[in-house]
Design an enzyme around this catalytic site. Structure first.
Site, mmCIF file in Angstrom:
data_model
loop_
_atom_site.group_PDB
_atom_site.id
_atom_site.type_symbol
_atom_site.label_atom_id
_atom_site.label_comp_id
_atom_site.label_asym_id
_atom_site.label_seq_id
_atom_site.Cartn_x
_atom_site.Cartn_y
_atom_site.Cartn_z
ATOM 1 N N CYS A 86 0.735 -1.359 0.056
ATOM 2 C CA CYS A 86 -0.077 0.230 -0.227
ATOM 3 C C CYS A 86 1.035 1.395 0.306
ATOM 4 O O CYS A 86 1.666 1.987 -0.798
ATOM 5 C CB CYS A 86 -1.059 0.227 1.302
ATOM 6 S SG CYS A 86 -2.108 0.898 0.724
ATOM 7 N N ARG A 108 -10.832 7.798 -6.191
ATOM 8 C CA ARG A 108 -10.574 6.794 -5.198
ATOM 9 C C ARG A 108 -10.708 5.144 -6.512
ATOM 10 O O ARG A 108 -11.515 5.171 -7.376
ATOM 11 C CB ARG A 108 -10.395 6.770 -3.798
ATOM 12 C CG ARG A 108 -9.789 5.996 -3.183
ATOM 13 C CD ARG A 108 -10.539 5.419 -1.789
ATOM 14 N NE ARG A 108 -9.573 7.082 -0.723
ATOM 15 C CZ ARG A 108 -8.730 7.044 -0.417
ATOM 16 N NH1 ARG A 108 -7.681 6.434 -0.667
ATOM 17 N NH2 ARG A 108 -8.695 8.422 -0.058
ATOM 18 N N HIS A 173 -3.317 -5.084 -0.495
ATOM 19 C CA HIS A 173 -2.886 -5.073 1.360
ATOM 20 C C HIS A 173 -4.738 -5.982 1.845
ATOM 21 O O HIS A 173 -5.477 -6.464 0.470
ATOM 22 C CB HIS A 173 -3.431 -4.087 1.672
ATOM 23 C CG HIS A 173 -4.527 -3.204 1.987
ATOM 24 N ND1 HIS A 173 -5.867 -2.758 2.539
ATOM 25 C CD2 HIS A 173 -4.395 -1.392 0.953
ATOM 26 C CE1 HIS A 173 -6.948 -2.242 1.470
ATOM 27 N NE2 HIS A 173 -5.474 -0.959 0.602
#
Length: 208
Positions: A86, A108, A173
């Site tokens: 990340c 995003r 992740h």
């Protein structure tokens, strides 16, 4: 060596540390995990782990890592194993350890991800979760994987992350390594090879 777990602790990084250490222990290989929240030395480090955190925390870690940039570059260029998940991936770019271009996207990139990754000449499916607004152009680097489902580095070129020497850098992740035992073992084999084992074949363990 787990770097700055108190600051970079948002995305299940301790699950990745647990997967690395337990898969060694289950094979009778002793594993010692050191957490470092202040100054650190890379001497005797077999695997270096850098996770992700909030924007303010990553900015603080960046300032700390700047002081160690030369040592980190030396570690990477000599083949040291580094796992960056990340925000840790982006920190390597901001430090200049990876030659990548990072810019803030318009929206995003978030959701589940499926990759095809080349490990030891085999194509392995890797799954995880992404949540980042930064778009990354990896330039001439080899991608960590090809995006089958999800957005990846920038939502356009179907690349995700970077593999450079023994650096494994990815936005994924969830945590990543407990979900992907073949990837975890591949990372461990690279660390063991650095300790003098020319061709490491880890015995299978029960992945359940």
């Amino acid at each position: 060596l787990h770097l700055y777990p108190d600051l970079l602790n948002l995305y299940g990084d301790k699950g990745n540390i647990c997967a690395l250490s337990k898969r060694l222990e289950w094979r009778g290989i002793e594993a010692c995990v050191f957490e470092c929240n202040e100054d650190f030395s890379l001497e005797n480090c077999d695997i270096l782990y850098l996770g992700g955190g909030g924007e303010r925390e990553e900015a603080e870690v960046f300032e700390k890592l700047l002081e160690k940039k030369e040592a980190l570059c030396d570690y990477v260029e000599k083949g040291g194993v580094l796992v960056a998940a990340c925000g840790g991936f982006e920190l390597l770019g901001k430090l200049g350890i990876l030659d990548i271009e990072i810019k803030k996207g318009e929206k995003r990139l978030i959701g589940n991800v499926v990759l095809e990754c080349a490990l030891n000449g085999q194509t392995v499916t890797v799954t995880g979760f992404e949540n980042h607004i930064e778009c990354v152009n990896i330039k001439n680097h080899t991608p960590f994987g090809k995006v089958v489902f999800g957005k990846g580095n920038n939502g356009e070129d179907k690349t995700e992350g970077v593999i450079y020497k023994n650096v494994f850098a990815t936005h994924l992740h969830g945590p990543l390594l407990p979900k992907n035992s073949l990837l975890c073992d591949f990372i461990l084999s690279k660390a063991l090879e650095n300790k003098g084992e020319n061709s490491v074949i880890l015995e299978p363990v029960d992945d359940n």
